[in-house]
Design an enzyme around this catalytic site. Structure first.
Site, mmCIF file in Angstrom:
data_model
loop_
_atom_site.group_PDB
_atom_site.id
_atom_site.type_symbol
_atom_site.label_atom_id
_atom_site.label_comp_id
_atom_site.label_asym_id
_atom_site.label_seq_id
_atom_site.Cartn_x
_atom_site.Cartn_y
_atom_site.Cartn_z
ATOM 1 N N LYS A 211 0.843 -1.202 0.000
ATOM 2 C CA LYS A 211 0.000 0.000 0.000
ATOM 3 C C LYS A 211 0.876 1.250 0.000
ATOM 4 O O LYS A 211 0.690 2.161 -0.791
ATOM 5 C CB LYS A 211 -0.909 -0.051 1.235
ATOM 6 C CG LYS A 211 -1.868 1.085 1.373
ATOM 7 C CD LYS A 211 -2.821 0.814 2.545
ATOM 8 C CE LYS A 211 -3.598 2.054 2.908
ATOM 9 N NZ LYS A 211 -4.530 1.815 4.015
ATOM 10 N N GLU A 217 10.503 -4.694 4.623
ATOM 11 C CA GLU A 217 10.606 -6.080 4.154
ATOM 12 C C GLU A 217 10.284 -6.168 2.665
ATOM 13 O O GLU A 217 11.007 -6.796 1.886
ATOM 14 C CB GLU A 217 9.620 -6.983 4.924
ATOM 15 C CG GLU A 217 9.929 -7.156 6.401
ATOM 16 C CD GLU A 217 9.285 -6.094 7.277
ATOM 17 O OE1 GLU A 217 8.956 -4.990 6.765
ATOM 18 O OE2 GLU A 217 9.133 -6.357 8.486
ATOM 19 N N GLY A 273 -4.902 -2.410 5.394
ATOM 20 C CA GLY A 273 -4.113 -3.540 4.889
ATOM 21 C C GLY A 273 -4.778 -4.882 5.133
ATOM 22 O O GLY A 273 -4.911 -5.709 4.220
ATOM 23 N N ARG A 274 -5.217 -5.113 6.367
ATOM 24 C CA ARG A 274 -5.788 -6.425 6.684
ATOM 25 C C ARG A 274 -7.199 -6.598 6.148
ATOM 26 O O ARG A 274 -7.807 -7.647 6.351
ATOM 27 C CB ARG A 274 -5.726 -6.665 8.191
ATOM 28 C CG ARG A 274 -6.401 -5.610 9.021
ATOM 29 C CD ARG A 274 -5.977 -5.730 10.488
ATOM 30 N NE ARG A 274 -6.456 -4.633 11.314
ATOM 31 C CZ ARG A 274 -5.828 -3.471 11.467
ATOM 32 N NH1 ARG A 274 -4.707 -3.231 10.809
ATOM 33 N NH2 ARG A 274 -6.323 -2.538 12.261
ATOM 34 N N GLU A 359 -4.819 -7.632 15.131
ATOM 35 C CA GLU A 359 -4.324 -6.290 14.806
ATOM 36 C C GLU A 359 -5.485 -5.297 14.910
ATOM 37 O O GLU A 359 -5.284 -4.126 15.219
ATOM 38 C CB GLU A 359 -3.697 -6.264 13.408
ATOM 39 C CG GLU A 359 -2.725 -5.112 13.232
ATOM 40 C CD GLU A 359 -1.922 -5.172 11.931
ATOM 41 O OE1 GLU A 359 -2.481 -5.600 10.912
ATOM 42 O OE2 GLU A 359 -0.748 -4.786 11.933
ATOM 43 N N HIS A 390 -4.907 -34.470 17.155
ATOM 44 C CA HIS A 390 -3.814 -35.332 17.600
ATOM 45 C C HIS A 390 -2.709 -34.531 18.263
ATOM 46 O O HIS A 390 -1.599 -35.040 18.436
ATOM 47 C CB HIS A 390 -3.276 -36.136 16.410
ATOM 48 C CG HIS A 390 -4.324 -37.042 15.846
ATOM 49 N ND1 HIS A 390 -4.436 -38.363 16.195
ATOM 50 C CD2 HIS A 390 -5.367 -36.771 15.015
ATOM 51 C CE1 HIS A 390 -5.478 -38.892 15.571
ATOM 52 N NE2 HIS A 390 -6.064 -37.944 14.852
ATOM 53 N N LYS A 510 9.398 -1.047 14.672
ATOM 54 C CA LYS A 510 9.939 -0.647 13.365
ATOM 55 C C LYS A 510 10.953 0.479 13.529
ATOM 56 O O LYS A 510 12.020 0.479 12.920
ATOM 57 C CB LYS A 510 8.810 -0.105 12.466
ATOM 58 C CG LYS A 510 7.916 -1.132 11.847
ATOM 59 C CD LYS A 510 7.046 -0.411 10.798
ATOM 60 C CE LYS A 510 5.747 -1.117 10.536
ATOM 61 N NZ LYS A 510 4.829 -0.359 9.708
HETATM 62 C C1 G6Q Z 1 -2.550 -4.130 8.076
HETATM 63 C C2 G6Q Z 1 -1.330 -3.452 8.433
HETATM 64 C C3 G6Q Z 1 -0.065 -4.109 7.920
HETATM 65 C C4 G6Q Z 1 0.298 -3.785 6.490
HETATM 66 C C5 G6Q Z 1 1.739 -4.187 6.238
HETATM 67 C C6 G6Q Z 1 2.165 -3.960 4.822
HETATM 68 O O1 G6Q Z 1 -3.648 -3.756 8.353
HETATM 69 O O2 G6Q Z 1 -1.419 -2.132 8.106
HETATM 70 O O3 G6Q Z 1 -0.070 -5.504 8.081
HETATM 71 O O4 G6Q Z 1 -0.570 -4.416 5.600
HETATM 72 O O5 G6Q Z 1 2.572 -3.505 7.119
HETATM 73 O O6 G6Q Z 1 2.058 -2.615 4.487
HETATM 74 P P1 G6Q Z 1 2.235 -2.136 3.006
HETATM 75 O O7 G6Q Z 1 1.139 -2.747 2.180
HETATM 76 O O8 G6Q Z 1 2.169 -0.646 3.027
HETATM 77 O O9 G6Q Z 1 3.577 -2.638 2.532
#
Ligand code: G6Q
Length: 546
Positions: A211, A217, A273-274, A359, A390, A510
């Site tokens: 996003k 990462e 994001g989620r 989250e 199990h 972070k």
């Molecule tokens: C979700 C969070 C988080 C996010 C990641 C990736 O709700 O905001 O998990 O999706 O940190 O972020 P980017 O899509 O910006 O790389």
């Protein structure tokens, strides 16, 4: 926030009534509740949007349900639902609307944000995704050397990874079997190396899903992918255009990376994001199952959205499940919820739900910053059945903690094989039965167990569970299930008056990591943290042999 009530919900009359009621009913056993109401299992069930929910094995009475409905009303759940669908900026700490529901709104619907209808833009992106996916799937899109794309690697993390991985695994049955899909998320180089070790660069397309397009990462992996791709394609920079696409809201950063914005699929700041697997972040899903399959997934989401928005609370699946989860959490003190899909394709569903639930609802303050006053989001975890039976089910059956379970089963297998499916479903029904009713010492004795062994073989029972049954795992069914849990999360957040759509708790680590990165260089000055962190950094410098 002006519309946040002045007091925590736990200080209101509906909560007090529930607390009094809980003291009266907490000793009641599900055995008695079923005995005194032989039709309980037929009464306490709800069917909507193709999902059958049996909630009779919760430690509730009719009065509990009424009181929980009262809590939902007192907390203003209806107003919160309307505010979300209206496009109000209900993510107060980030000043954003929360409109994942717009991602699955049908063409022609109207949802306004800041005076503009966002639905046409959603469909414009979907149409571009569909066109692109069809070109890749059919082989019309050629790689740098003229070969078709056979491998798709999604690079993303968190919300830009967990949904795509989960959906790919869940819908694998419907996926293009002549293509390979991989997902790279971890900054640990092993993730990238293992995901690409058997792939040819000239047949491989990377989707950089971010996003913000700034995530450490993802950008690290994207640069490694670029190097890997160029190394395999003879170093010609122009190859990037044929082998990289981006999903992002940050066009400038995408261009800077070297991906043309023609190959970028956008989304909007009102998609968290989620909550984004049904936005362009789902591009890998669409490449796997095709545009029609993806639209079917969206239609499933939308059906659940409409159910959530319109059904009266007592017949509303997400509201009911949200309230039951809250009852188990806040009144019985259950600290976790186990999600147990009896469907191998849903093996990543619990991991996906961990982010969605934890989250979103792992918050300690209310919308106005005041203390929340009660426990919030429980820990979600789980594994597909029957495997878990199990291993960790022992603790659920006989441990000292109360672990409410959500069982998920399907009437039909996508891979009918002998009597496997009957065996699978017999197990899911048996687990719910065993958890609820247990086995008394008398029953154990009657089977001839010696006295000393009786306590070990006794099952107390009275462990609550929900069972969800659907016909078959289709893209639409997956959409309904995900939307169901999204709205369960929403329901609880609305009652606690917390912001389910921010995630400030991920920031501190972070920032500290950025500070530590240069300190890992052996030539850097001595690290300046606490004595534990300093010693760890020093030891790492020695271990890495620099
Ligand atoms: C979700 C969070 C988080 C996010 C990641 C990736 O709700 O905001 O998990 O999706 O940190 O972020 P980017 O899509 O910006 O790389």
């Amino acid at each position: 926030m002006s519309d946040t009530p002045l007091k925590p919900v736990s200080q209101g009359p509906a909560w007090a009534a529930l607390a009094t009621h809980h003291a009266q009913v907490k000793q009641q056993h599900l055995r008695q509740l079923f005995k005194s109401d032989p039709k309980r299992g037929e009464r306490l069930r709800l069917e909507a949007a193709g999902i059958y929910l049996d909630y009779s094995k919760n430690r509730i009475t009719d009065e509990t349900l009424q009181l929980l409905q009262g809590l939902a009303k007192e907390a203003g759940l209806r107003e919160r639902i309307d505010a979300m669908f209206r496009g109000d900026k209900i993510n107060v700490s980030e000043g954003r609307a929360v409109l994942h529901v717009a991602l699955r709104a049908p063409r022609g619907a109207t949802i306004m944000v800041d005076g503009a209808n966002v639905v046409p833009g959603v469909h414009e992106v979907l149409d571009r995704m569909a066109d692109f996916s069809e070109r890749v799937r059919s082989g019309a899109w050629k790689g740098h050397t003229g070969k078709r794309i056979r491998n798709v690697v999604n690079i993303g993390i968190g919300g830009s990874d967990l949904g795509p991985v989960m959906a790919y695994e869940a819908l694998r049955h419907y996926s293009a079997r002549d293509m390979t899909f991989r997902f790279v998320s971890n900054v640990d180089g092993t993730d990238f190396v293992e995901a690409t070790h058997d792939l040819e660069a000239d047949e491989t397309m990377f989707i950089v899903s971010s996003k913000t397009f700034t995530t450490l990462e993802t950008m690290t992996n994207a640069h490694s992918a670029r190097d890997w791709s160029l190394a395999g394609l003879g170093g010609d920079e122009s190859a990037v255009a044929k082998h990289f696409v981006a999903v992002s809201t940050n066009a400038e950063a995408v261009s800077k990376f070297g991906i043309s914005t023609d190959n970028m699929f956008g989304f909007w700041d009102w998609v968290g994001g989620r909550y984004s697997m049904d936005s362009a972040i789902g591009l890998s899903t669409m490449l796997a199952v095709g545009a029609d399959g993806f639209r079917e997934l969206l239609a499933g989401f939308h059906e659940m959205d409409e159910h959530f928005r319109t059904a009266p609370f007592e017949q509303n699946l997400p509201v009911l499940m949200g309230l039951l989860a809250l009852w188990n959490n806040n009144f019985f003190g259950a600290q976790t919820v186990a999600v147990l899909p009896y469907e191998q394709y849903l093996k990543r569903f619990p991991a996906y739900l961990q982010q969605l639930t934890m989250e979103s609802n792992g918050k300690h303050v209310r919308l106005d910053g005041g203390p929340v006053g009660c426990d919030t989001g429980p820990v979600y975890w789980g594994e597909p059945g029957t495997n878990g039976q199990h291993s960790f089910y022992q603790l659920i059956h006989q441990g000292t903690r109360l672990i409410p379970c959500d069982f998920i089963g399907f009437g039909q297998s996508l891979n009918p094989l002998g009597n496997h499916h009957d065996l699978l479903l017999a197990n899911v029904f048996a687990q719910g039965e065993a958890l609820a009713f247990g086995k008394t010492p008398e029953e154990v004795k009657a089977e001839g167990s010696p006295d000393w062994l009786v306590p070990h073989r006794t099952f107390e029972g009275n462990r609550p569970s929900n069972t969800l049954l659907l016909e078959k795992l289709t893209p639409a069914a997956l959409g309904k299930l995900v939307a169901l849990y999204e709205h369960i999360v929403f329901t609880q957040a609305a009652i606690w008056h917390i912001d389910a759509f921010d995630q400030w708790g991920v920031e501190l680590g972070k920032v500290l990591a950025q500070r530590i990165i240069p300190e890992l260089d052996a030539k850097a000055a001595a690290p300046a943290h606490d004595s534990s962190t300093n010693a760890l950094i020093e030891r790492y410098r020695q271990l890495k042999g620099a």
